[in-house]
Structure formats: C-alpha cells, structure tokens
Design a protein around this motif. Structure first.
Motif, PDB file in Angstrom:
ATOM      1  N   TYR A  68       0.847  -1.183   0.000  1.00  0.00           N
ATOM      2  CA  TYR A  68       0.000   0.000   0.000  1.00  0.00           C
ATOM      3  C   TYR A  68       0.887   1.238   0.000  1.00  0.00           C
ATOM      4  O   TYR A  68       1.835   1.324   0.780  1.00  0.00           O
ATOM      5  N   GLY A  70       0.782   5.450   0.281  1.00  0.00           N
ATOM      6  CA  GLY A  70      -0.032   6.596   0.669  1.00  0.00           C
ATOM      7  C   GLY A  70       0.536   7.879   0.095  1.00  0.00           C
ATOM      8  O   GLY A  70       1.750   8.088   0.089  1.00  0.00           O
ATOM      9  N   THR A  72      -0.047  12.055   0.326  1.00  0.00           N
ATOM     10  CA  THR A  72      -0.749  13.193   0.910  1.00  0.00           C
ATOM     11  C   THR A  72      -1.074  14.230  -0.161  1.00  0.00           C
ATOM     12  O   THR A  72      -2.021  14.984  -0.009  1.00  0.00           O
ATOM     13  N   VAL A  77      -4.670   6.316  -1.231  1.00  0.00           N
ATOM     14  CA  VAL A  77      -3.962   5.094  -0.884  1.00  0.00           C
ATOM     15  C   VAL A  77      -4.112   4.171  -2.092  1.00  0.00           C
ATOM     16  O   VAL A  77      -5.218   3.934  -2.564  1.00  0.00           O
TER      17      VAL A  77
END
Length: 81
Positions: A68, A70, A72, A77
């Motif tokens: 996974y 991520g 910002t 995700v």
C-alpha cells in the motif's frame, strides 16, 4: 519497507511520485533493482498508476501479498498485489 520474507524492499519516491521495488539477497543483504511504477504523467518508470503523486508512505500486508502506498498530495492510498 521490507517484505515479510525479506526478499523485496519497497521505497516511496516522494519527489519522483513513484514506488521502487528492489530484490534483496537474504544472505548478503545486497540489493538489485527490480522495477518501479510512477504516477500517471511521470516518466522514468515502465508502468504508471494514478494516485502516486507525492507518495510518502508504504506498508506491506502481513502475508506479503499487497503493498500500500499513501500520498498526501493526492489524498490517496494505492494498493498493489
């Protein structure tokens, strides 16, 4: 992050908007390039995936089957199998 079996290492390239995978020799710890995937519109990797712009964190499932990433920047995700 390192996969549960210790054979793969994944790195989030925040500035490159990419995730890089390298193979790890479990005996010596030596690393060799294995590939990368970058955000759509970013050159330099053979594959692209929406949602990786500014990728900043990675996690691997306990069974090692999913990674996974991520972001910002894109509030996303992304899951890789």
């Amino acid at each position: 992050v390192v996969s549960p079996d210790g054979k793969s290492v994944y790195v989030a390239g925040t500035g490159d908007s990419a995730v890089v995978r390298v193979n790890r020799n479990t005996t010596t710890g030596d690393l060799t390039g294995a590939g990368c995937i970058a955000d759509v519109g970013v050159s330099g990797c053979g594959s692209t995936q929406q949602g990786l712009q500014g990728a900043i964190s990675l996690a691997i499932s306990p069974d090692g089957r999913s990674v996974y990433a991520g972001s910002t920047t894109e509030n996303a995700v992304v899951q890789f199998d």
